[in-house]
Structures are given as C-alpha cells and as structure tokens.
Design an enzyme around this catalytic site. Structure first.
Site, PDB file in Angstrom:
ATOM      1  CG  HIS A  47     -97.167  44.545  59.225  1.00  0.00           C
ATOM      2  ND1 HIS A  47     -95.837  44.857  59.031  1.00  0.00           N
ATOM      3  CD2 HIS A  47     -97.493  43.643  58.271  1.00  0.00           C
ATOM      4  CE1 HIS A  47     -95.372  44.153  57.999  1.00  0.00           C
ATOM      5  NE2 HIS A  47     -96.351  43.414  57.516  1.00  0.00           N
ATOM      6  CE  LYS A  75     -95.512  41.399  61.264  1.00  0.00           C
ATOM      7  NZ  LYS A  75     -95.708  39.954  61.083  1.00  0.00           N
TER       8      LYS A  75
HETATM    9  N1  LIG Z   1     -95.412  35.196  54.716  1.00  0.00           N
HETATM   10  C1  LIG Z   1     -96.459  35.981  54.429  1.00  0.00           C
HETATM   11  O1  LIG Z   1     -96.707  36.352  53.268  1.00  0.00           O
HETATM   12  C2  LIG Z   1     -97.366  36.396  55.559  1.00  0.00           C
HETATM   13  C3  LIG Z   1     -98.494  37.220  55.330  1.00  0.00           C
HETATM   14  C4  LIG Z   1     -99.330  37.504  56.405  1.00  0.00           C
HETATM   15  C5  LIG Z   1     -99.048  36.982  57.667  1.00  0.00           C
HETATM   16  N2  LIG Z   1     -97.937  36.214  57.853  1.00  0.00           N
HETATM   17  C6  LIG Z   1     -97.611  35.574  59.138  1.00  0.00           C
HETATM   18  O2  LIG Z   1     -98.474  34.448  59.285  1.00  0.00           O
HETATM   19  C7  LIG Z   1     -98.708  34.217  60.678  1.00  0.00           C
HETATM   20  C8  LIG Z   1    -100.218  34.203  60.936  1.00  0.00           C
HETATM   21  O3  LIG Z   1    -100.722  35.506  60.665  1.00  0.00           O
HETATM   22  P1  LIG Z   1    -102.249  35.877  60.945  1.00  0.00           P
HETATM   23  O4  LIG Z   1    -102.382  37.335  60.695  1.00  0.00           O
HETATM   24  O5  LIG Z   1    -103.139  34.908  60.238  1.00  0.00           O
HETATM   25  O6  LIG Z   1    -102.302  35.609  62.539  1.00  0.00           O
HETATM   26  P2  LIG Z   1    -103.578  35.294  63.444  1.00  0.00           P
HETATM   27  O7  LIG Z   1    -104.798  35.918  62.876  1.00  0.00           O
HETATM   28  O8  LIG Z   1    -103.161  35.664  64.839  1.00  0.00           O
HETATM   29  O9  LIG Z   1    -103.741  33.697  63.347  1.00  0.00           O
HETATM   30  C9  LIG Z   1    -102.807  32.824  63.938  1.00  0.00           C
HETATM   31  C10 LIG Z   1    -103.287  31.405  63.798  1.00  0.00           C
HETATM   32  O10 LIG Z   1    -102.312  30.545  64.416  1.00  0.00           O
HETATM   33  C11 LIG Z   1    -102.921  29.775  65.432  1.00  0.00           C
HETATM   34  N3  LIG Z   1    -102.018  29.651  66.605  1.00  0.00           N
HETATM   35  C12 LIG Z   1    -101.560  30.646  67.390  1.00  0.00           C
HETATM   36  N4  LIG Z   1    -100.776  30.138  68.370  1.00  0.00           N
HETATM   37  C13 LIG Z   1    -100.769  28.798  68.178  1.00  0.00           C
HETATM   38  C14 LIG Z   1    -100.144  27.705  68.852  1.00  0.00           C
HETATM   39  N5  LIG Z   1     -99.353  27.915  69.922  1.00  0.00           N
HETATM   40  N6  LIG Z   1    -100.340  26.437  68.366  1.00  0.00           N
HETATM   41  C15 LIG Z   1    -101.110  26.232  67.278  1.00  0.00           C
HETATM   42  N7  LIG Z   1    -101.738  27.233  66.603  1.00  0.00           N
HETATM   43  C16 LIG Z   1    -101.563  28.487  67.049  1.00  0.00           C
HETATM   44  C17 LIG Z   1    -104.162  30.553  65.811  1.00  0.00           C
HETATM   45  O11 LIG Z   1    -105.097  29.646  66.379  1.00  0.00           O
HETATM   46  P3  LIG Z   1    -106.093  30.116  67.552  1.00  0.00           P
HETATM   47  O12 LIG Z   1    -107.381  30.410  66.882  1.00  0.00           O
HETATM   48  O13 LIG Z   1    -106.149  28.945  68.430  1.00  0.00           O
HETATM   49  O14 LIG Z   1    -105.492  31.318  68.227  1.00  0.00           O
HETATM   50  C18 LIG Z   1    -104.609  31.101  64.463  1.00  0.00           C
HETATM   51  O15 LIG Z   1    -105.281  30.088  63.719  1.00  0.00           O
HETATM   52  C19 LIG Z   1     -97.936  35.317  61.414  1.00  0.00           C
HETATM   53  O16 LIG Z   1     -96.667  34.819  61.765  1.00  0.00           O
HETATM   54  C20 LIG Z   1     -97.816  36.415  60.365  1.00  0.00           C
HETATM   55  O17 LIG Z   1     -96.727  37.287  60.605  1.00  0.00           O
HETATM   56  C21 LIG Z   1     -97.105  35.910  56.826  1.00  0.00           C
END
Ligand SMILES: NC(=O)c1ccc[n+]([C@@H]2O[C@H](COP(=O)([O-])OP(=O)(O)OC[C@H]3O[C@@H](n4cnc5c(N)ncnc54)[C@H](OP(=O)(O)O)[C@@H]3O)[C@@H](O)[C@H]2O)c1
Length: 267
Positions: free
Chosen positions: A157, A161
């Site tokens: 990844h 991540k």
């Molecule tokens: N299941 C799937 O198909 C799939 C695919 C891709 C990713 N994912 C997962 O989805 C999640 C997000 O991925 P991403 O790449 O979008 O991550 P990212 O770019 O780091 O975004 C995370 C988001 O969550 C918010 N956040 C972080 N800590 C928080 C807290 N304590 N309370 C409330 N909001 C919070 C962040 O807000 P701020 O702007 O305030 O930091 C941001 O909006 C991860 O767990 C990733 O592994 C899953």
C-alpha cells in the site's frame, strides 16, 4: 459491483464519515457522478482545519461527527479506527444503516459491530472491490484443496497507510484459516521480527510493503516443495472502492437489521 444500476425514483441521503480523506474525497466524486445517493453531511476529524469550509461540488460545509441538517438514510464511513466507535454509536443511536470500510479495527470493535447488527443493518468490508470479493472465494477454494501447503499473504500500500497488515490481508487470512479448519489467531504470524525459529507447519504468514502511491495489492502464496500457487489482486484506481461502497450503501438501506458482507450484495 460496477454494473449495478440503481433506481432513479428513490433518492437516498448519505452522510460521509472521513469526508476529507483520500476515500472520502473519492466518495464525493462518485456521488456527484450521477448515482441516486446524495450527500447530506460530510464529517471530518475533531482537529480538522476543514471544518466550516465548503464541500466541493455541494452546498454543504464540512462538519463534526453527527452534525446534520437532515438525518441521513445511510452513513458511509472511511475514517480511522479511533473514530469508528463514535460513528457506530451514532448510527445505532439514530437507527441509521452503516457501511464502513475503515480498517485497523480491534477484535473488540468487531464485536461491537456484531452487537450493533441487532439494531441496524451494518455492512463492514475490508475491501469494496469486486475483484477482491472473487479473490476471497478463490482463496477459500485453494485453502480447502491444499490444506498442508505453506500460506503467506503479501500486501502493498501507499506510504500514508497507517495500519499493517492491511484489513484485506487479514480478511483473506481468516478466509484461508476457515477453509483449512484452523483458528486464525492460533496460526497467524503478523510479523517475523521477533521470531528466532523457522516457519512452523500451518502458519499463515503476513508481510507488508509501504511505498509511494500504491493503491492496494494483495498476493496469497501457497507453496510446497517444488511448486507454488499465487492468487493476487491489484487495485490501480481508488474509485473502485468508492463505487463498491456506494453500491453497498444503496443496497443496505432497504435491509432489516443484520450484519452483511459485500458478497451478499452481489447477485
Ligand atoms: N474497505 C476498503 O475498500 C478500503 C479502501 C481504501 C481505504 N480503506 C480504509 O479507509 C480508511 C480511510 O482511508 P483513507 O486513505 O481515506 O485515509 P485518510 O486519507 O487518512 O482519511 C482519513 C479520514 O478520517 C478522518 N479521521 C481521522 N481520524 C479521525 C478521528 N479520530 N475522528 C474523526 N475522523 C477522523 C480524517 O479527518 P481529518 O481530515 O480530520 O484528519 C479523514 O477525513 C482507512 O482505514 C483505510 O485503511 C478501506
């Protein structure tokens, strides 16, 4: 997933948790692209500098968890494990279905998901790609057919991540363990750093690569002396996850309380 058509006659409102993140932004693009889901709330973290700013392509502003002008019919959560409990509690408290792709959840958090499913429909998936759903079926079949082969799961990844091994790698390991009648926790080796011994029979090993902008790659290796089987999936565009999550959200809205899998949404 990509070919699913949704009815234009029943628009559904969705709140996005983690709206400022990579996945959140992709979801906003996807919802703007003609699905019959519309965004009614875009939630970001407590320290986000975006709170109060306009959400691109909408008349909304980014807000804190639970901040809504109108109650959503479904919540789509791609945030962080630390945010997940509050998102789940909000959905249970307001009887709103939850689709979540947030990874890095603890076993206690998964138990809370199970308990929530008594009250609301919940669909959590470590991976919303159709290809990975099919990979999962193939891994189960290979595990059943080759129960004595060494199993290793390698995932790659992007550098940003946070959790490792990936939720998808762990989910594939659980599928493999179940197919081989193993208890996952007794056979999973998440890291070999502190091990001073050769591989044990029956282990399911994990390795994580973190580099550049890799969207997500998973390779399941089954090997025995003289031959090796590899089953793999490579995501090259984050939009596949967003599309799968939107499809799942649309599907989940009409379900009774329960715990659902992405596989359940595929005809
Ligand atoms: N299941 C799937 O198909 C799939 C695919 C891709 C990713 N994912 C997962 O989805 C999640 C997000 O991925 P991403 O790449 O979008 O991550 P990212 O770019 O780091 O975004 C995370 C988001 O969550 C918010 N956040 C972080 N800590 C928080 C807290 N304590 N309370 C409330 N909001 C919070 C962040 O807000 P701020 O702007 O305030 O930091 C941001 O909006 C991860 O767990 C990733 O592994 C899953």
């Amino acid at each position: 997933v990509n070919s699913v058509k949704v009815s234009k006659s029943t628009p559904v409102t969705a709140a996005i948790a983690g709206a400022s993140g990579r996945m959140g932004r992709q979801l906003l693009i996807e919802l703007d692209a003609g699905t019959d889901l519309s965004v009614c709330a875009a939630w970001v973290g407590p320290d986000s500098t975006l709170r109060g700013n306009a959400v691109p392509g909408t008349t909304l502003s980014y807000g804190s968890l639970g901040q809504v002008a109108e109650s959503p019919q479904v919540v789509i959560d791609f945030s962080h494990a630390q945010a997940f409990d509050a998102v789940l509690a909000w959905c249970v408290g307001h009887t709103v279905p939850l689709v979540s792709g947030t990874t890095g959840l603890s076993s206690q958090q998964h138990e809370r998901v199970q308990a929530a499913a008594d009250v609301i429909p919940v669909l959590w998936s470590a991976n919303f790609s159709l290809g990975v759903a099919v990979l999962s079926r193939l891994v189960a079949e290979a595990g059943r057919a080759l129960p004595d082969w060494d199993a290793e799961i390698v995932e790659s990844h992007h550098a940003g991540k946070r959790d490792a091994p990936s939720g998808t790698a762990l989910a594939l390991g659980k599928v493999l363990a179940a197919a081989r009648d193993q208890t996952f926790d007794d056979h999973a080796v998440l890291s070999r750093n502190d091990l001073d011994r050769p591989r044990q029979r029956g282990e399911i090993g994990f390795a994580s690569v973190r580099a550049g902008d890799i969207i997500g790659e998973h390779n399941v290796i089954l090997a025995i002396a003289g031959e090796r089987l590899e089953l793999g999936h490579r995501a090259t565009d984050r939009s596949i996850f967003a599309r799968g999550a939107v499809h799942a959200a649309r599907w989940l809205v009409d379900r009774p309380p329960g715990l659902y899998r992405l596989d359940d949404t595929l005809s």
